[in-house]
Design an enzyme around this catalytic site. Structure first.
Site, mmCIF file in Angstrom:
data_model
loop_
_atom_site.group_PDB
_atom_site.id
_atom_site.type_symbol
_atom_site.label_atom_id
_atom_site.label_comp_id
_atom_site.label_asym_id
_atom_site.label_seq_id
_atom_site.Cartn_x
_atom_site.Cartn_y
_atom_site.Cartn_z
ATOM 1 N N CYS A 1 -0.330 4.140 2.284
ATOM 2 C CA CYS A 1 -0.142 3.951 3.725
ATOM 3 C C CYS A 1 1.318 4.066 4.125
ATOM 4 O O CYS A 1 1.671 4.789 5.056
ATOM 5 C CB CYS A 1 -0.668 2.582 4.147
ATOM 6 S SG CYS A 1 -2.388 2.286 3.734
ATOM 7 N N ASP A 2 2.173 3.318 3.428
ATOM 8 C CA ASP A 2 3.540 3.138 3.888
ATOM 9 C C ASP A 2 4.555 4.045 3.197
ATOM 10 O O ASP A 2 5.699 4.143 3.646
ATOM 11 C CB ASP A 2 3.962 1.682 3.692
ATOM 12 C CG ASP A 2 3.070 0.729 4.472
ATOM 13 O OD1 ASP A 2 2.545 1.148 5.513
ATOM 14 O OD2 ASP A 2 2.894 -0.420 4.035
ATOM 15 N N CYS B 1 0.840 -1.201 0.000
ATOM 16 C CA CYS B 1 0.000 0.000 0.000
ATOM 17 C C CYS B 1 0.875 1.251 0.000
ATOM 18 O O CYS B 1 1.342 1.686 1.061
ATOM 19 C CB CYS B 1 -0.930 0.005 1.219
ATOM 20 S SG CYS B 1 -1.974 1.479 1.303
#
Length: 515
Positions: free
Chosen positions: A345-346, A342
């Protein structure tokens, strides 16, 4: 700190505070401490009759940090960082819940939380751009509000880099419980509570086993499963939905711009709407339950991971799909330690570092474009000799000075130092030469795998694991229908999955009235 419209909305929400609360802000000499203090002051001014502010200057612990508690009680909910972006909702809910406003969580889950009899200290490392993180933060915050033995702290990894490095955190959300890694990735309230409540699975299995047979049981809670459940319930028949995670892949999707009638939305918002629509009908929704076996006897039986068996006259399988993995040495070892799936997200955890994206489709090229604004450099590796992404995306990626695209590249190994990713190996498919790319993060974007392993040798699947269906959603077993990304439906799109779910439910209903 807050824009006028946001401040007005927050002021409206804060009118729901029933009991006085206290905000304590721990500061140091940093500019971020002053930002957090300004935010706290603006919140206090909006509801000064119910909110008081205390400032702890030169704090010895984490700073900047905001603690929220009912007045007169020790704080159990804390935000280490500035809870804006996706976490602003987490802040609002924490204020309301500490002030006595009731949660919308299921009553049985609330009672389960209150009955937990252990000291639980949750720490959730997040990034403000992570759309999966708020669900986890809000879940543990609610647990802390409801149970005096539980504490919860949100920690912005970008502000507390020393902690992130010391704990080798390379994926968010990362949840620590009493100092030990508890889990990574999106988790629901029910999943977290069941994980800490060691007797939960046995109690749930016993309760599920007592349920009467359904007319139609939907397995899966994504768009296809939700549509099937709604269409079934509207027929007035006994309908159940069993799902490991309601929303499926959609819950992990940030921007949705091709859902007809909505110019733009996001996955969590769409999932919330789907769940509410399902619950508007008389549907028995059973979440956090994974199907492991299907067998046709007098009824069609669906066995769950906890051992319970559900029975139904007809079944609609809508278990969806998941991100495809590379299946190369090192991938599993360094999952969450540099191997990620992701970029939204990361990505922020790799600020200023070199990264790679595996896959040259729309997802891969979009990921490269997003990452390029954060990281030092992005190397895109595509197995084929052509990129499958839309031309406009390819042109954008090629225009970026810190994006390199390599085609005919077969990734062969993830390299690490035992703690984190340090590079990857790939083979040039034209020359058969092996190359090493120094990267700190690898984002895998190579398509989907149907969630159908538990159906192997049960009904007809393609060699890719897709459930074979006809125009009515029928599978090779009478009474068993299927819909969505787990099937041979050619295009994996949200709106197509919804239509597929409706088709399968109507097909199953027609089967019921004829049999």
């Amino acid at each position: 700190m807050l824009e006028a419209n946001l401040k007005q909305q927050l002021g409206t929400y804060l009118q729901n505070i029933v009991n006085p609360i206290e905000i304590t802000v721990s500061t140091n000499s940093s500019a971020k401490s002053q930002e957090l203090l300004e935010l706290a002051r603006e919140i206090t001014e909006l509801k000064s009759d119910k909110i008081t502010l205390t400032v702890d200057e030169n704090a010895s612990g984490r700073a900047p940090q905001m603690a929220i508690a009912p007045k007169g009680e020790a704080a159990r909910v804390r935000f280490a960082g500035i809870p804006m972006g996706h976490e602003f909702t987490s802040l609002v809910l924490a204020l309301l819940q500490a002030g006595g406003h009731p949660s919308k969580a299921a009553q049985d889950t609330i009672e389960q939380i209150k009955s937990l009899d252990a000291e639980l200290n949750f720490e959730v490392y997040i990034s403000l751009s992570c759309h999966n993180c708020p669900d986890v933060v809000q879940a543990v915050n609610l647990m802390a509000v409801l149970n005096p033995k539980i504490t919860a702290t949100m920690i912005d990894g970008a502000l507390f880099q020393d902690e992130v490095n010391n704990r080798n955190i390379m994926a968010v959300p990362s949840v620590y419980l009493n100092g030990e890694l508890f889990g990574q990735g999106r988790m629901t309230l029910a999943e977290i509570v069941n994980k800490v409540d060691t007797g939960a699975a046995k109690k749930q299995a016993a309760a599920l086993a007592e349920k009467a047979p359904y007319d139609m049981l939907v397995v899966g809670g994504g768009p296809a499963g939700a549509a099937a459940a709604i269409y079934a319930a509207r027929k007035g028949i006994r309908t159940g939905v069993v799902a490991e995670r309601f929303g499926g892949q959609v819950a992990d999707t940030m921007a949705i711009e091709n859902f007809i009638s909505m110019k733009a939305t996001d996955g969590p918002k769409l999932v919330a709407g789907l769940e509410q629509h399902v619950l508007d009908y008389d549907v028995d929704l059973m979440k956090t339950q994974k199907a492991v076996r299907l067998e046709k006897k007098e009824f069609i039986e669906v066995e769950l991971e906890n051992g319970a068996i559900l029975k139904s006259k007809s079944v609609v399988l809508a278990t969806g799909a998941r991100w495809r993995e590379m299946n190369v040495p090192g991938e599993q070892e360094y999952r969450g330690k540099g191997v990620a799936y992701c970029p939204h997200c990361d990505g922020p955890l790799f600020k200023g570092k070199k990264t790679a994206v595996i896959g040259g489709g729309n997802s891969g090229i979009e990921a490269a474009i997003d990452l390029a604004g954060i990281v030092e450099h992005v190397t895109v590796l595509e197995f084929s000799d052509t990129l499958r992404a839309d031309d406009v995306l390819v042109k954008k990626a090629k225009s970026l000075p810190n994006v390199t695209i390599i085609k005919n590249a077969m990734t062969t190994e993830v390299m690490g130092d035992g703690q984190r990713v340090i590079g990857l190996k790939y083979t040039d498919r034209l020359t058969d030469e092996s190359h090493l790319v120094d990267v700190a993060g690898i984002f895998v974007q190579i398509g989907l795998v149907p969630n159908s392993e538990f159906l192997k040798d049960t009904l007809q699947l393609t060699n890719r694991g897709e459930i074979v269906i006809n125009a009515h959603g029928e599978t090779s077993i009478p009474g068993v229908f299927a819909a969505g990304d787990v099937t041979t439906t050619p295009y994996k799109q949200i709106i197509i999955s919804m239509g597929s779910g409706a088709t399968a439910a109507l097909g199953a209903f027609d089967y019921l009235i004829r049999n």
